[in-house]
Structures are given as structure tokens and as C-alpha cells.
Enzyme design. Structure first.
Site, PDB file in Angstrom:
ATOM      1  N   LEU A 253      78.342  78.729  72.908  1.00 12.86           N
ATOM      2  CA  LEU A 253      77.170  79.574  73.130  1.00 12.86           C
ATOM      3  C   LEU A 253      77.127  79.968  74.599  1.00 12.86           C
ATOM      4  O   LEU A 253      77.220  79.118  75.473  1.00 12.86           O
ATOM      5  CB  LEU A 253      75.884  78.832  72.758  1.00 12.86           C
ATOM      6  CG  LEU A 253      75.742  78.414  71.300  1.00 12.86           C
ATOM      7  CD1 LEU A 253      74.696  77.317  71.162  1.00 12.86           C
ATOM      8  CD2 LEU A 253      75.390  79.612  70.430  1.00 12.86           C
ATOM      9  N   CYS A 339      83.384  87.483  68.966  1.00 15.10           N
ATOM     10  CA  CYS A 339      82.236  87.948  69.746  1.00 15.10           C
ATOM     11  C   CYS A 339      81.980  89.427  69.480  1.00 15.10           C
ATOM     12  O   CYS A 339      82.889  90.259  69.626  1.00 15.10           O
ATOM     13  CB  CYS A 339      82.480  87.721  71.237  1.00 15.10           C
ATOM     14  SG  CYS A 339      81.079  88.238  72.260  1.00 15.10           S
ATOM     15  N   HIS A 410      82.754  82.680  60.996  1.00 18.83           N
ATOM     16  CA  HIS A 410      81.341  83.052  60.968  1.00 18.83           C
ATOM     17  C   HIS A 410      81.163  84.055  59.836  1.00 18.83           C
ATOM     18  O   HIS A 410      81.845  85.078  59.810  1.00 18.83           O
ATOM     19  CB  HIS A 410      80.954  83.673  62.314  1.00 18.83           C
ATOM     20  CG  HIS A 410      79.506  84.042  62.418  1.00 18.83           C
ATOM     21  ND1 HIS A 410      78.901  84.314  63.613  1.00 18.83           N
ATOM     22  CD2 HIS A 410      78.531  84.174  61.483  1.00 18.83           C
ATOM     23  CE1 HIS A 410      77.630  84.616  63.400  1.00 18.83           C
ATOM     24  NE2 HIS A 410      77.392  84.541  62.117  1.00 18.83           N
ATOM     25  N   ASP A 460      73.882  80.505  59.831  1.00 21.55           N
ATOM     26  CA  ASP A 460      72.592  80.224  59.181  1.00 21.55           C
ATOM     27  C   ASP A 460      72.413  78.774  58.741  1.00 21.55           C
ATOM     28  O   ASP A 460      71.846  78.511  57.681  1.00 21.55           O
ATOM     29  CB  ASP A 460      72.396  81.142  57.964  1.00 21.55           C
ATOM     30  CG  ASP A 460      72.260  82.593  58.343  1.00 21.55           C
ATOM     31  OD1 ASP A 460      72.006  82.878  59.523  1.00 21.55           O
ATOM     32  OD2 ASP A 460      72.432  83.461  57.460  1.00 21.55           O
TER      33      ASP A 460
END
Length: 615
Positions: A253, A339, A410, A460
């Protein structure tokens, strides 16, 4: 003034009116018990919008992200504070380092007349803000405060009578063994990088060899390059092993995923942490801000990965060698292939690699050959465009043409950013591809020296139920948590307990207090360090304030993308911790870092967090 005082519950609102204000089964709306809901005011209140892709890009990418937010008419979308100025001011009088510790003062090597810093200790002390109450977090942890006379908690470790800084020798000894930071690059090596004099003994022949595969060369030149290629010092099978089986993983992050935050997450049960994304070219050029990113606390290792972004074979290879040669507490080297930030994408980095498999494969091969015994992993998205998933084919090609220790997927495309729920059905499909490849390798005698590839899902995950639902799916070895660990830092405690933990406001405040201590240890206890710590604490609270206590919810599980109606907590502090006003965030930091100076600067990422409140 607290949020509860600003927006009290309307006494005349009936229970039915409150239910109509937020139907517990309305999609996208968090189901909060009626008694905690604030009735809608006559005039519309500020609506908070979350742009969570900034957690992956951070402030360094703000300019590029701003460019990408323009619509066809050239007007920027509302909601974000782009190009925010977050530079903190330093001391009015800059004290010479030679007199920071009176007991260890040494002659200034420039001499008082030539030195640009002040040697007038008394004037400096008179210009300082009043000391913060309590014990210096650095002294408390280490037994000595390197900030010396510049410390904002000076009176807690300074003896006026003897004019000496206090040293706790027992703590100093213990801290030297258990509480220190690692992966700091040697000054000489960094200087060599900056002057382009660093000798890349591993990466240079690797680059020449891989370049020879794609350049138009004569047969003789190709043979020369291939002949000059030196076999990588470590075979894939000889690299350090990582174990991600049901590991509790915090996602890389940017901005909020700093060292103090990661250290806090380790105390709350995380097994694996990652550095903030570092750009390969600045690493190779020896830039100080970039080399600050691989630094970690000793408690993070083993299980600490360094993530880099790259689009160039040469920079990926050289950055990999530089990290291998100049760090000693790195468990894996992760290539960012997901990203979504516009600036990175336009440069061919991040999610741009998803549409360029040959380039991605060359980068992985270059990193594998140049990273010594550090294994290479990748993090990808489902694809670039919505409804056009390409990850399955990409993963199949990666596994057939090269070797990675782990793949993290992801469950959204670049185009989706965070706008829709992660596609865990597709993540599972890709996981089966990895599982099949691992089974095939086990049966292949020629591939017996290769190690299995771990497969990790991401997206999520906000509760232990989410975590277990996904980790118990065939083909998925573990789950990486991003926003869920920012909004609810104790998520891995819930995973361990296999139940929801209704943390009290005091318990949550204690976590912020621990973060503030780790932040001061990392950035320093002087005025500048306190301001930096305060700024990053505000960034952290910009996520934690979004937490809705499970004890006031109508139904579970909570969802990450659900937005709450205006609510109040079970006590004043619980309400205060949920404030969307950044001025309240600063007040929270003042509980641990003293009163913010008049020149302290913090601009929230989102304009809706910056509204002015009226009495």
C-alpha cells in the site's frame, strides 16, 4: 466540538422514518440499527466519496492521476484534492548536530563561523515549542533518544542539573537485539549509484543476454552476448523459500503502508507485509526517497517483501541486484503488474504490463537472474478492460515460460479500479490453472528442481468470513488484505478468533496510540519528525474513520463498498473516531503527539473530508 454535537439525532424522527432513511437491504447502503441513525437534515449534507485506487498510487502519482481524471471537455472530476502540499516546516533555528547531545558534543568539523547551523543552544531551547507531556516514545522504546535536545519530549530524558541526556543502558542493550530497523543501504553504495559508478556484476551480463534475444544483431554479436552471459548465482530451486499457505497477508500500500503501519499490523497478527511500491529507475539512480521504502522493522522479517514497479528490462535487473546486494532482510521481490494509476500506466508500468506479456516475462526473467537468493513474485489484475479478463491466459504463459514463487490476483480490471466488487469466481478459475501447473511439475522429472508457485487472491476482504470463504476455495492458497486492513487493522485477530470482534473505542484508540509511538520511533521525536508522524497518522485515520462498529449494525457481514448513512456511536469517542472532518483527525493525533503547531499542514485527499463546520 465532536461529531455528535455537530449532528445530533433528531428527537422527533420516528423509528419508521429512520428505517426509510436507510433500508437495511438497500444495495450499497450499510445496514445500521435505526437507533444509531441520524435523521436526514432538511438541507443535504456533504457526501463523502472514496477514491481507493490512491492507496495503490499515493501522492507521488497524484499529478498523473489528476491528468487521468479529466473528462472529454477538459474539466476535472470533483472530489479529490490533487497536488496537495504536504511538506512540513522544520525548526526556525536549526541546531548543529555537533551539540544535539551535550554529553557527547564534539567539535563542528566546519567550525562555528562557517557552519550554517546554530551553535547557540540556549536560543534554540527558547525558540522551541513547549515540551509535550509524557515520556518520549523513542526513549521509552530504546533507552536513549537520538534527537537529543531537539526532542519534543525533552524533559522526560534530560537532567537539567547535570546538563546530560539520560541513558537507560538495559533498554539500550535489549533494543539493539530486538527493536531496530533493517535494509538501510550503505552510504558508499548509494553514492556509487548516484554517480553511476556502481558495478552491476550480475545484472549487466543478464541484460546483455536477454537483450540479445530481442534485438536485431548479427549472428556473431548474438553469440558474443550469449557467451558473456553468466549463469545466475542461484537456481530457482536454491532461492529462499516462502510459505504463503493460509498466511495472513497485508497488501503493498502506498502512503499508508509505511513502516510504522506495517509494524502495527505485525503486532495485530499479520504474517506477511510488503514495502510501499518503489520505482526501479530511482532505485538504480540511488534516490534517497526510493531507498527509504525497502526499510523494514526487524519484526517484519521473515515475511517481508519489497515491491517494485518497472517497464524496462535493464532497470528491473539492476534494481533487483541492488536490493539483493544491499539488504539482508527481504523475503521476496514483488513485481507490480496491477497498479491502475494513469501515470504509471502511460509509462508502461503497473497494469500496463497485463497487455504486454512478452515484456512482463522478460522483466521476471531479468529479476530472477539478478536477485540472488531472493525469490520473485508478481501481483496482477484480471485484465486492463472491464469484461475482458486476460489473467488466466497470462498466468498460464508465465508458468510455462518462467518461474515465480507466487502470483497474487486482484479480482478487478484496471478500468474497474475499485468501482465494482472483486470477481472471486474468476480468481478461483485462475487458481485452478496454478494448481494444475504445480501438479504437472510434480509429475515431471525434468522439473523436479522447481518449487511450487503459491496463488493468492485479493479484493474486498473485510471480515474473517470473507477470508475463510476464499482461502477454503480450491486453488487459493491465501488471501491478501488491502483496504480491509486499513479500515479495520485488527482483521487478522478476527481471522485467528474466527469471529467478529466488537472493538471498543478505547481499544481502537490504543491502536492509534501504538501507531503514533512507532511513527515517532521511525521519523524522529524532533519537531519535523512529529509533524511527519502526525501527517501519516491523519492519512491512516482517513481509512480507520470509515469503520462501522459491528455492534451497531443491523446485519452481518459488513461490505467494503457499502456507504453508511450518518450515524452516531454508542459513546462520544466512538462517534468522534468516525468523523469525516480532517480537523477532527488532527485532534485525535493531538491526544498522542501534543498540540499541532500553527504551521502544521495537512490536506485530505478528498474535498468532502475538508468541509468547514459551523457551531
Amino acid at each position: 466540538m465532536t461529531v455528535q454535537e455537530k449532528r445530533p439525532i433528531e428527537e422527533n424522527a420516528t423509528s419508521e422514518q429512520k428505517r426509510q432513511n436507510t433500508d437495511p437491504y438497500t444495495k450499497g447502503i450499510a445496514a445500521i440499527k435505526p437507533e444509531f441513525i441520524v435523521a436526514k437534515p432538511v438541507q443535504a449534507t456533504n457526501v463523502v466519496e472514496y477514491h481507493d485506487d490512491e492507496a495503490e498510487g499515493g501522492d507521488r502519482m497524484a499529478e498523473g492521476a489528476a491528468d487521468g481524471q479529466q473528462n472529454k471537455k477538459g474539466k476535472r472530476k470533483r472530489g479529490q484534492n490533487h497536488g496537495r502540499d504536504l511538506k512540513q516546516k522544520k525548526d526556525t533555528i536549526k541546531l548543529c548536530p555537533s551539540i544535539i547531545d551535550p554529553d557527547d558534543s564534539k567539535s563542528c568539523f566546519l567550525g562555528e563561523e562557517k557552519c550554517k547551523y546554530s551553535h547557540d543552544l540556549q536560543s534554540y531551547l527558547e525558540s522551541k515549542q513547549e515540551d509535550i507531556d509524557g515520556v518520549c516514545p523513542v526513549f521509552e522504546a530504546l533507552g536513549y533518544c537520538p534527537a537529543g535536545m531537539k526532542c519534543r519530549w525533552l524533559k522526560s530524558h534530560y537532567d537539567k542539573e547535570t546538563n546530560k541526556l539520560i541513558r537507560d543502558l538495559a533498554k539500550l542493550d535489549l533494543a539493539s537485539k530486538t527493536n531496530f530497523e533493517v535494509n538501510a543501504i550503505d552510504k558508499e553504495a548509494k553514492f556509487a549509484l548516484q554517480k553511476k559508478k556502481y558495478e552491476f556484476k550480475i545484472a549487466t551480463p543478464v541484460i546483455n543476454f536477454l537483450d540479445s534475444k530481442i534485438q536485431n544483431e548479427t549472428r556473431e554479436e548474438r553469440k558474443d552476448n550469449e557467451a558473456s552471459y553468466v549463469e545466475q548465482p542461484f537456481k530457482i530451486s536454491e532461492k529462499k523459500r516462502i510459505n504463503l499457505n493460509r498466511a495472513k497477508i497485508v497488501s503493498p500500500l502506498t502512503t499508508v503502508g509505511n513502516l510504522p503501519y506495517r509494524r502495527l499490523m505485525k503486532t495485530l497478527g499479520a504474517d506477511v507485509t510488503y514495502s510501499e511500491m518503489a520505482l526501479s529507475i530511482p532505485l538504480v539512480q540511488g534516490h534517497n526517497p526510493e531507498w527509504a521504502l525497502p526499510k523494514a522493522h526487524v519484526s517484519e522479517y521473515p515475511g517481508f517483501g519489497v515491491q517494485i514497479a518497472s517497464s524496462k528490462l535493464w532497470s528491473a535487473a539492476k534494481a533487483s541486484e541492488a536490493i539483493y546486494e544491499n539488504t539482508n532482510h527481504v523475503s521476496e521481490l514483488n513485481l507490480n503488474c496491477g497498479c491502475p494509476i494513469d501515470l504509471l500506466y502511460r509509462q508502461g508500468q503497473g497494469s500496463a504490463l497485463l497487455d504486454q506479456p512478452p515484456r512482463l516475462l522478460r522483466l521476471v526473467k531479468a529479476m530472477n537472474a539478478s536477485s540472488g537468493d531472493i525469490p520473485v513474485t508478481i501481483k496482477i489484475r484480471t485484465g486492463v478492460k472491464e469484461n475482458k479478463n486476460t489473467a488466466k491466459q497470462l498466468v498460464d504463459r508465465v508458468l510455462s515460460e518462467t518461474q515465480v514463487a507466487a502470483i497474487t490476483l486482484h479480482g478487478r480490471s484496471r478500468q474497474q479500479r475499485y468501482s465494482k466488487e472483486a470477481d472471486w469466481a474468476y480468481i478461483s478459475e485462475v487458481g485452478k490453472v496454478v494448481k494444475d501447473w504445480n501438479a504437472k511439475r510434480e509429475e515431471d522429472k525434468d522439473a523436479s528442481d522447481t518449487t511450487p508457485t503459491w496463488f493468492v487472491g485479493n479484493g474486498d476482504v473485510y471480515s474473517h468470513e470473507d477470508w475463510y470463504n476464499h482461502v477454503n476455495t480450491e486453488g487459493i492458497d491465501s488471501v491478501m488484505v488491502a483496504r480491509g486492513a486499513l479500515i479495520k487493522p485488527w482483521i487478522f485477530e478476527e481471522v485467528e478468533a474466527q469471529q467478529y470482534l466488537d472493538k471498543s473505542s478505547s481499544e481502537r484508540l490504543d491502536m492509534l496510540g501504538n501507531f503514533s509511538k512507532f511513527a515517532i520511533e521511525h521519523w524522529g521525536s524532533d519537531e519535523y519528525g512529529v509533524n511527519i508522524a502526525r501527517r501519516f497518522m491523519c492519512e491512516f485515520i482517513s481509512f480507520t474513520h470509515r469503520y462501522i462498529p459491528v455492534g451497531i449494525m443491523e446485519r452481518l457481514p459488513p461490505k467494503l463498498n457499502e456507504r453508511p448513512p450518518t450515524w452516531v456511536g454508542r459513546n462520544e469517542m466512538e462517534t468522534f473516531l468516525a468523523s469525516t472532518d480532517y480537523k477532527d483527525w488532527i485532534k485525535i493525533t493531538e491526544m498522542f503527539l501534543g498540540k499541532a503547531s500553527d504551521d502544521f499542514q495537512f490536506v485530505p485527499k478528498h474535498k468532502s473530508n475538508a468541509y468547514e463546520t459551523k457551531d
